[in-house]
Design a protein around this motif. Structure first.
Motif, mmCIF file in Angstrom:
data_model
loop_
_atom_site.group_PDB
_atom_site.id
_atom_site.type_symbol
_atom_site.label_atom_id
_atom_site.label_comp_id
_atom_site.label_asym_id
_atom_site.label_seq_id
_atom_site.Cartn_x
_atom_site.Cartn_y
_atom_site.Cartn_z
ATOM 1 N N UNK A 171 46.206 61.512 27.021
ATOM 2 C CA UNK A 171 44.956 60.842 27.354
ATOM 3 C C UNK A 171 45.046 60.392 28.810
ATOM 4 N N UNK A 172 44.089 60.812 29.630
ATOM 5 C CA UNK A 172 44.064 60.445 31.046
ATOM 6 C C UNK A 172 42.921 59.457 31.284
ATOM 7 N N UNK A 173 43.258 58.319 31.857
ATOM 8 C CA UNK A 173 42.267 57.287 32.164
ATOM 9 C C UNK A 173 42.346 57.000 33.659
ATOM 10 N N UNK A 174 41.210 57.123 34.350
ATOM 11 C CA UNK A 174 41.228 56.995 35.811
ATOM 12 C C UNK A 174 40.041 56.176 36.296
ATOM 13 N N UNK A 175 40.218 55.644 37.499
ATOM 14 C CA UNK A 175 39.137 54.927 38.164
ATOM 15 C C UNK A 175 39.162 55.247 39.650
ATOM 16 N N UNK A 176 37.987 55.536 40.180
ATOM 17 C CA UNK A 176 37.827 55.692 41.625
ATOM 18 C C UNK A 176 37.391 54.346 42.176
ATOM 19 N N UNK A 177 38.317 53.669 42.855
ATOM 20 C CA UNK A 177 38.049 52.328 43.358
ATOM 21 C C UNK A 177 37.210 52.349 44.633
ATOM 22 N N UNK A 178 37.353 53.416 45.408
ATOM 23 C CA UNK A 178 36.613 53.577 46.652
ATOM 24 C C UNK A 178 36.698 55.048 47.034
ATOM 25 N N UNK A 179 35.950 55.485 48.056
ATOM 26 C CA UNK A 179 36.088 56.886 48.496
ATOM 27 C C UNK A 179 37.505 57.244 48.927
ATOM 28 N N UNK A 180 38.332 56.228 49.220
ATOM 29 C CA UNK A 180 39.679 56.479 49.722
ATOM 30 C C UNK A 180 40.764 56.344 48.657
ATOM 31 N N UNK A 208 41.946 63.900 35.711
ATOM 32 C CA UNK A 208 40.821 63.838 34.778
ATOM 33 C C UNK A 208 39.767 64.907 35.071
ATOM 34 N N UNK A 209 39.855 65.567 36.244
ATOM 35 C CA UNK A 209 38.792 66.471 36.674
ATOM 36 C C UNK A 209 38.792 67.775 35.889
ATOM 37 N N UNK A 269 36.400 66.045 28.681
ATOM 38 C CA UNK A 269 36.070 64.755 29.290
ATOM 39 C C UNK A 269 35.321 63.892 28.286
ATOM 40 N N UNK A 270 35.892 62.730 27.993
ATOM 41 C CA UNK A 270 35.315 61.813 27.017
ATOM 42 C C UNK A 270 34.343 60.828 27.647
ATOM 43 N N UNK A 271 34.710 60.276 28.789
ATOM 44 C CA UNK A 271 33.939 59.213 29.436
ATOM 45 C C UNK A 271 33.851 59.515 30.922
ATOM 46 N N UNK A 272 32.678 59.224 31.517
ATOM 47 C CA UNK A 272 32.490 59.413 32.950
ATOM 48 C C UNK A 272 32.196 58.069 33.604
ATOM 49 N N UNK A 273 32.919 57.772 34.643
ATOM 50 C CA UNK A 273 32.674 56.543 35.408
ATOM 51 C C UNK A 273 31.283 56.597 36.033
ATOM 52 N N UNK A 274 30.554 55.487 35.959
ATOM 53 C CA UNK A 274 29.241 55.430 36.587
ATOM 54 C C UNK A 274 28.954 54.009 37.051
ATOM 55 N N UNK A 275 28.004 53.896 37.962
ATOM 56 C CA UNK A 275 27.801 52.611 38.653
ATOM 57 C C UNK A 275 26.372 52.087 38.538
ATOM 58 N N UNK A 276 25.622 52.532 37.531
ATOM 59 C CA UNK A 276 24.270 52.013 37.372
ATOM 60 C C UNK A 276 24.303 50.669 36.629
ATOM 61 N N UNK A 277 23.141 50.230 36.139
ATOM 62 C CA UNK A 277 23.045 48.928 35.488
ATOM 63 C C UNK A 277 24.015 48.814 34.318
#
Length: 296
Positions: free
Chosen positions: A165-174, A52-53, A118-126
């Motif tokens: 279409x690429x859909x990804x999630x970073x679950x943790x730094x690892x 996705x990068x 890039x269509x959507x960016x993962x984010x961790x705010x409210x």
């Protein structure tokens, strides 16, 4: 004394209330940080296929990909090292969300170009977004002259289109995972039994094992494969090493090609029978010169 104590209590309560009101005002006026997740994958490729990068605006990347012959060819072919397939590519970030690229593969003397957005960016705010999503589209031109001169295909017949279409999630730094539904369309097929359009779904992942190293994996399942050749699903395992501006990947795969229309739909080797191709990807990113906004 009692009056002084009463005044002190009232002052404390009032002060706390005013402080809380002030804090609420400051929080409401402060800019909302989006806390976008970064480096879901370290480079623009998982292994054979894209991640996705994207490269940032103004960054140009030079990519060299190489695949050798099958390791089970034995010592006469130096375990595949006597054979090779190579691709060069130049890729550039037009904006932070749009990337373009051009490449040339020695396999079938193929030229390819792509757009990646890039269509959507993962984010961790409210208002968190749990995933990132990127759309990818490419066109490939097969220029090898392996046809009958009396039955020369037209320019359009040599074109193949690909979208994903690429859909990804970073679950943790690892750990990062990606799913990739895709569609390939050929203007010309070998037989009437071959589908012009081929659907597939891919899965990929990255597991970080040290500060600069990770293990990557990638698999593509073809839903309606070609009939004219005995195809297999593309599988790749690899070690990723980051060294400054370089990302270096050492790859074991049953696919010898390095563009999507080929390795997803035309792979014929069986990984678990020893039909494994050693290969590598290496990329070097160059930052464009920043304009000086200060005037004398």
């Amino acid at each position: 004394m009692r009056n002084l104590l009463t005044l002190f209590v009232l002052f404390t309560i009032t002060s706390k209330t005013m402080a809380q009101d002030l804090l609420n005002i400051l929080e409401s006026e402060a800019p909302k940080t989006k806390n976008y997740t970064s480096a879901t994958f370290k480079g623009t490729r998982i292994l054979n296929g894209h991640s996705i990068e994207l490269r940032k605006k103004g960054v140009t990347e030079f990519v060299i990909s190489h695949r050798f012959g099958r390791v089970n060819l034995g010592i006469d072919e130096l375990y595949g090292l006597d054979q090779s397939n190579i691709r060069f590519a130049l890729e550039k970030g037009i904006t932070d969300n749009l990337m373009v690229g051009l490449g040339r593969s020695s396999f079938e003397k193929t030229y390819d170009g792509f757009l990646k957005y890039k269509l959507i960016k993962q984010r961790s705010n409210k208002n968190s977004t749990p995933i990132s999503a990127t759309v990818f589209g490419s066109v490939a031109y097969r220029s090898i002259k392996d046809f009958d001169p009396l039955d020369k295909p037209t320019f359009n017949q040599k074109l193949t289109y690909f979208t994903q279409l690429m859909i990804a999630r970073k679950f943790s730094p690892e750990l990062s995972l990606q799913i990739m539904p895709s569609y390939t369309y050929r203007n010309l097929v070998k037989t009437n039994d071959d589908p012009h359009g081929i659907a597939a779904i891919g899965f990929g992942g990255r597991a970080k094992i040290s500060k600069r190293m990770a293990l990557n994996a990638e698999y593509h399942y073809t839903i309606n494969p070609l009939k004219s050749i005995d195809t297999t699903n593309s599988l790749a395992l690899g070690l990723e090493i980051e060294t400054g501006g370089h990302v270096f990947q050492i790859i074991l795969s049953n696919s010898i090609t390095m563009i999507e229309k080929s390795f997803i739909t035309e792979s014929t080797d069986n990984f678990f029978e020893g039909d494994i191709h050693l290969g590598f990807n290496i990329s070097r990113a160059f930052q464009g010169k920043k304009k000086n906004k200060n005037h004398n």
